[in-house]
Design a protein around this motif. Structure first.
Motif, PDB file in Angstrom:
ATOM      1  N   CYS A 221       0.865  -1.183   0.000  1.00  0.00           N
ATOM      2  CA  CYS A 221       0.000   0.000   0.000  1.00  0.00           C
ATOM      3  C   CYS A 221       0.904   1.237   0.000  1.00  0.00           C
ATOM      4  CB  CYS A 221      -0.912   0.013   1.218  1.00  0.00           C
ATOM      5  SG  CYS A 221      -1.876  -1.491   1.453  1.00  0.00           S
TER       6      CYS A 221
ATOM      7  N   PRO B 154      -8.801  -2.955  -3.558  1.00  0.00           N
ATOM      8  CA  PRO B 154      -8.904  -3.751  -2.324  1.00  0.00           C
ATOM      9  C   PRO B 154      -9.865  -4.925  -2.425  1.00  0.00           C
ATOM     10  CG  PRO B 154      -8.969  -1.400  -1.833  1.00  0.00           C
ATOM     11  CD  PRO B 154      -9.037  -1.525  -3.322  1.00  0.00           C
ATOM     12  N   SER B 155     -10.880  -4.805  -3.293  1.00  0.00           N
ATOM     13  CA  SER B 155     -11.876  -5.870  -3.398  1.00  0.00           C
ATOM     14  C   SER B 155     -11.515  -6.917  -4.451  1.00  0.00           C
ATOM     15  CB  SER B 155     -13.240  -5.276  -3.742  1.00  0.00           C
ATOM     16  OG  SER B 155     -13.181  -4.538  -4.954  1.00  0.00           O
TER      17      SER B 155
ATOM     18  N   VAL C  49      -7.771 -10.231  -2.111  1.00  0.00           N
ATOM     19  CA  VAL C  49      -8.460 -10.843  -0.970  1.00  0.00           C
ATOM     20  C   VAL C  49      -7.977 -12.272  -0.750  1.00  0.00           C
ATOM     21  CG1 VAL C  49     -10.711 -11.488  -0.042  1.00  0.00           C
ATOM     22  CG2 VAL C  49     -10.479  -9.382  -1.369  1.00  0.00           C
TER      23      VAL C  49
ATOM     24  N   GLU D 171      -7.251   6.809   4.946  1.00  0.00           N
ATOM     25  CA  GLU D 171      -7.528   5.881   3.858  1.00  0.00           C
ATOM     26  C   GLU D 171      -6.523   4.728   3.857  1.00  0.00           C
ATOM     27  OE1 GLU D 171      -7.866   5.906  -1.033  1.00  0.00           O
ATOM     28  OE2 GLU D 171      -7.954   7.794   0.080  1.00  0.00           O
TER      29      GLU D 171
ATOM     30  N   THR E  81      -7.633   2.311   6.464  1.00  0.00           N
ATOM     31  CA  THR E  81      -8.823   1.595   6.001  1.00  0.00           C
ATOM     32  C   THR E  81      -8.447   0.477   5.039  1.00  0.00           C
ATOM     33  OG1 THR E  81     -10.152   3.600   6.245  1.00  0.00           O
ATOM     34  CG2 THR E  81     -11.054   1.846   4.858  1.00  0.00           C
ATOM     35  N   ILE E  82      -7.551   0.773   4.090  1.00  0.00           N
ATOM     36  CA  ILE E  82      -7.103  -0.259   3.143  1.00  0.00           C
ATOM     37  C   ILE E  82      -6.327  -1.354   3.876  1.00  0.00           C
ATOM     38  CG2 ILE E  82      -5.572  -0.703   1.186  1.00  0.00           C
ATOM     39  CD1 ILE E  82      -6.340   1.999   0.062  1.00  0.00           C
TER      40      ILE E  82
ATOM     41  N   ASN F 236      -6.784  -2.371   6.827  1.00  0.00           N
ATOM     42  CA  ASN F 236      -7.720  -3.195   7.595  1.00  0.00           C
ATOM     43  C   ASN F 236      -8.710  -3.940   6.713  1.00  0.00           C
ATOM     44  OD1 ASN F 236      -6.764  -2.695  10.199  1.00  0.00           O
ATOM     45  ND2 ASN F 236      -7.935  -0.800  10.384  1.00  0.00           N
ATOM     46  N   HIS F 237      -8.615  -3.739   5.396  1.00  0.00           N
ATOM     47  CA  HIS F 237      -9.573  -4.346   4.471  1.00  0.00           C
ATOM     48  C   HIS F 237      -9.167  -5.786   4.166  1.00  0.00           C
ATOM     49  CE1 HIS F 237     -12.840  -4.230   1.561  1.00  0.00           C
ATOM     50  NE2 HIS F 237     -12.041  -4.833   0.689  1.00  0.00           N
ATOM     51  N   THR F 238      -9.179  -6.600   5.175  1.00  0.00           N
ATOM     52  CA  THR F 238      -8.844  -8.017   5.039  1.00  0.00           C
ATOM     53  C   THR F 238      -9.443  -8.746   6.239  1.00  0.00           C
ATOM     54  OG1 THR F 238      -7.032  -9.633   5.128  1.00  0.00           O
ATOM     55  CG2 THR F 238      -6.629  -7.499   6.142  1.00  0.00           C
TER      56      THR F 238
ATOM     57  N   LYS G 269      -9.134 -10.296  14.552  1.00  0.00           N
ATOM     58  CA  LYS G 269     -10.124 -10.682  13.548  1.00  0.00           C
ATOM     59  C   LYS G 269     -10.108 -12.199  13.340  1.00  0.00           C
ATOM     60  CE  LYS G 269      -8.883  -7.467  10.507  1.00  0.00           C
ATOM     61  NZ  LYS G 269      -8.910  -6.570   9.316  1.00  0.00           N
TER      62      LYS G 269
END
Length: 799
Positions: free
Chosen positions: A306, A377-378, A383, A401, A404-405, A407-409, A455
């Motif tokens: 990132c 990210p999607s 993923v 941002e 956020t990216i 944590n996007h997992t 998580k």
């Protein structure tokens, strides 16, 4: 001289190319394997056992050459091993702390003598772990063995611990569980993966040679995870702990459901971790480390790069320069090549551009290091990354941002942050939902650093003092789950046979039993279904009241309210949370007569006994208020140059199914533990005595707790258990109920993984014998507190 191809030091520094790799001989490891005829057996009761009539499992090196074979254990071997481990536990646990520490310290010198053999064998088998790393682990845990009774009072070892790892797990992760279990006085049965089996057998031999009692450390090898389930079935096993990939961990959870053996899981393989580069970073150093961790080290995790938008061009330019001349990386199999090709094709279809140092071979289990620029990210290849040398690159604009990216997992194992701004680094470390954060570095590990799986990355803490408690229990507490055989259950139909619900007749309010509300989002309300359950008097002679018959929609509404308020509550200062708990205690004191009356009417206790329980509840809330700012993390004694910090964090949203015993006191104890540590909670009153918890709603309404932090939903226990188990946001469930309910949760709460605290209470006797809620020993509070937090470690290197 003409034709001289020898390069000078100046030439090498100009090109920065890598020199030729030396071909290792592994002479010492090969000699040890030859002594065992390359046919390794089991290690039981201090000696090698090699049954002749067992199936064997071959192990090959990275070039496909046979290294050795291992035995596939059967049930007779498991029984023999468990009996030996029980005898080993009796001999090992009766030693003094000093004597156990002395044995572990003696192992340091033994490893010094045989370290080359251990390192070579690990490298040969693909479970690389240096002898110096193992020595550091032994030194650290020998100190805890010495200090167990001094610093960890009122705790006792569990007994026989089974340590299970998957085939792709490292020896370091294996020993991070074996050594603390031994240090605390347990005996250990290792069930290694294919790659870690030879080093584990060698270490077991060295341990016994250093003075470990026979049976205190045993090794069982097998063909698949079914062996682990058979090990857990043995009544001599007190605890099972697992480390490795998520798939095998889920299989183990499902296979051991209902056996009554506690299971802790650390999926340390295959997680997706962010590598975040801010514009304030040293870009050259960051890019060098990206290359090292993504393409040159054994990849136990998948990295996602990132980069802040303002420096993305500079980063890409340096990546191309550093990747020039790199060769193809070997894949594990031709099947992995198919997955890599599919991921590349999909990425290009989504507009991603590739950075590759060389052309792609037309076939074979090799692929060049590849950076996928322009990833979203999607994207599926972000993923669920393919098992190859692929590095997705995403961009972000602001710090928020970037977090956020990051944590996007679904995983929460680790992250690497690159910035020269220390304030930004610490703020980002706090905001990332991961167990380990490395600032301007990556993959730093040490046994003193506690790491929790945030998580979907685990249900326990490994490392540090905090990692010792999974191998200990309070002396005053019996095992929470009785050993049993799993019940034949239809998991899809569990909880569907709801209690008979009625709609109360309000035509004659004066004579009708009192209806109680539930508490969702800070408001007293009815169930979404509009139905209620009849609450019987203690003798069963009549209906005392009606309580709402909650369900999945009520849980959904409660969790939606909880996740809105929990992050802000967690960020409040400990003193602010303490003041809110003191206020809650005062509110309970103001309503003490009403709450005592509900206990008296519901349970049949006298008013004096009911008032005593309320008094204990007020004191317990005050204890939790005082506890808020007393137990925190701190600096860690790392042997490297730098600073390591550890601190506890809230789990998130907890689901609690309350016990029958002491319905008010148990509720405020669990409630206080949850919110004092920064969590939000969805509570289900016990089905037998729901009125004290529902009467407590009056106290919550007059408190200054944020709306949605505490939610109380009544209903059938099994029905509510299903609703909590199937909500993906709920991180942990504390459950008091039937053996079937415990088995259902163990089988179901695997995707995502939920931290479970399960207690089987005897419904036919109407009481919970597992915990005395009236005790106020400090260890009782400490145990509750430790189960309500997860740990994060931050490593900040210095020059």
């Amino acid at each position: 001289m003409a034709g001289n191809t020898i390069k000078t030091v100046h030439d090498i520094f100009q090109s920065m190319e890598y020199g030729p790799a030396a071909t290792p001989s592994y002479a010492t490891a090969q000699a040890w394997l030859d002594r065992h005829s390359r046919s390794l057996g089991l290690f039981i009761d201090g000696k090698f056992v090699c049954p002749a009539d067992r199936q064997r499992r071959p192990l090959t090196d990275s070039k496909g050459v046979d290294v050795c074979s291992t035995v596939c254990a059967v049930e007779d071997d498991i029984s023999q091993c468990a009996s030996s481990a029980l005898n080993g536990f009796k001999a090992w646990s009766v030693l003094s702390c000093y004597q156990r520490a002395k044995v572990l310290l003696r192992l340091v010198s033994v490893l010094g003598q045989h370290g080359q053999c251990v390192s070579e064998l690990c490298e040969l088998c693909g479970a690389s772990c240096s002898s110096s790393t193992l020595i550091r682990q032994l030194q650290y845990y020998s100190s805890w063995a010495q200090l167990r009774d001094t610093l960890i009072t009122n705790w006792t070892p569990l007994g026989v611990v089974a340590v299970v790892v998957s085939d792709d797990c490292s020896l370091y992760s294996l020993m991070l569980k074996v050594l603390p279990a031994l240090a605390m006085g347990n005996s250990v049965i290792i069930v290694p993966g294919l790659n870690t089996a030879p080093p584990a057998l060698l270490l077991a031999q060295l341990f016994i040679g250093a003075g470990l009692p026979a049976g205190a450390l045993n090794v069982l090898t097998g063909s698949d995870m079914s062996l682990c389930a058979k090990v857990a079935q043995n009544p001599n096993i007190s605890h099972v702990t697992y480390s490795g990939n998520k798939q095998d961990g889920v299989m183990l959870c499902k296979a051991t459901a209902g056996m009554g053996v506690p299971l802790s899981v650390s999926p340390c393989i295959g997680a997706t971790c962010p590598f975040i580069i801010f514009e304030s970073a040293d870009i050259d150093s960051a890019v060098d480390e990206v290359i090292e961790t993504a393409f040159k080290k054994k990849r136990e995790v998948h990295w996602v790069l990132c980069v802040q938008e303002s420096i993305v061009d500079s980063v890409v330019t340096r990546l191309k320069l550093r990747m020039a001349g790199m060769k193809c990386v070997a894949l594990r199999s031709d099947g992995d090549r198919v997955l890599v090709d599919a991921a590349i094709q999909e990425a290009q279809q989504q507009g991603a551009t590739l950075i590759q140092p060389c052309s792609v071979p037309p076939s074979g289990a090799q692929y060049p290091p590849t950076v996928l620029c322009g990833a979203a990210p999607s994207s599926p290849f972000v993923v669920c990354p393919a098992p190859g040398p692929l590095l997705p690159l995403m961009t972000f604009r602001t710090h928020t941002e970037g977090v956020t990216i990051g944590n996007h997992t679904p995983h929460g194992q680790a992250a690497s942050i690159w910035t020269e701004d220390l304030t930004l680094a610490l703020e980002t470390a706090r905001s990332l939902s991961v167990g380990s954060v490395w600032v301007n570095s990556h993959s730093v590990s040490d046994p003193c650093m506690p790491v929790s799986g945030h998580k979907d990355s685990g249900t326990c803490t490994d490392g540090g003092q905090e990692g010792l408690y999974q191998f200990l229990r309070l002396r005053s507490s019996p095992p929470p789950l009785p050993r049993s055989s799993p019940v034949s259950m239809d998991y899809s139909n569990f909880g569907t046979a709801a209690c008979p619900a009625i709609i109360p007749d309000d035509s004659d309010p004066a004579s009708a039993p009192k209806p109680y509300p539930q508490f969702v989002g800070g408001k007293a309300c009815k169930s979404v279904s509009g139905c209620s359950l009849a609450v019987q008097s203690p003798g069963g002679s009549g209906v005392l009241a009606y309580c709402p018959d909650g369900g999945k929609k009520d849980v959904r509404n409660a969790v939606e309210a909880a996740i809105k308020v929990q992050p802000g509550w967690m960020k409040k200062s400990p003193s602010a949370r303490a003041q809110s708990l003191y206020s809650l205690a005062k509110g309970l004191e103001a309503k003490r007569r009403d709450i005592a009356a509900s206990i008296n009417v519901q349970t049949g206790l006298s008013m004096d006994e009911a008032e005593k329980e309320v008094e204990l509840g007020i004191a317990r809330l005050s204890d939790w208020a005082a506890y808020c700012d007393k137990v925190q993390g701190g600096a860690l004694p790392m042997p490297q140059s730098g600073s390591a910090l550890s601190f506890p964090e809230a789990l998130g949203v907890l689901g609690v199914v309350l016990p029958d015993k002491n319905p008010l006191l148990s509720m405020v104890t669990l409630l206080g533990a949850a919110i004092a540590t920064g969590n939000a909670v969805v509570m289900v009153p016990c089905q037998k005595y729901p009125l004290p918890a529902l009467a407590f709603i009056q106290v919550l309404q007059s408190s200054d707790l944020p709306a949605g932090l505490v939610n109380i939903i009544s209903g059938g226990r099994d029905q509510m258990t299903v609703a909590l188990a199937n909500h993906s946001v709920i991180k942990a469930i504390w459950y008091w109920g039937s053996a079937e309910g415990c088995q259902y949760l163990q089988h179901t709460c695997t995707s995502p993984l939920k931290t479970l605290r399960l207690f089987c209470q005897k419904d036919e006797e109407g009481k919970d014998e597992g915990k005395d809620w009236t005790q106020s020993h400090p260890s009782f509070m400490e145990e509750m507190w430790r189960n309500a937090v997860q740990w994060k470690s931050v490593w900040i290197p210095t020059a």
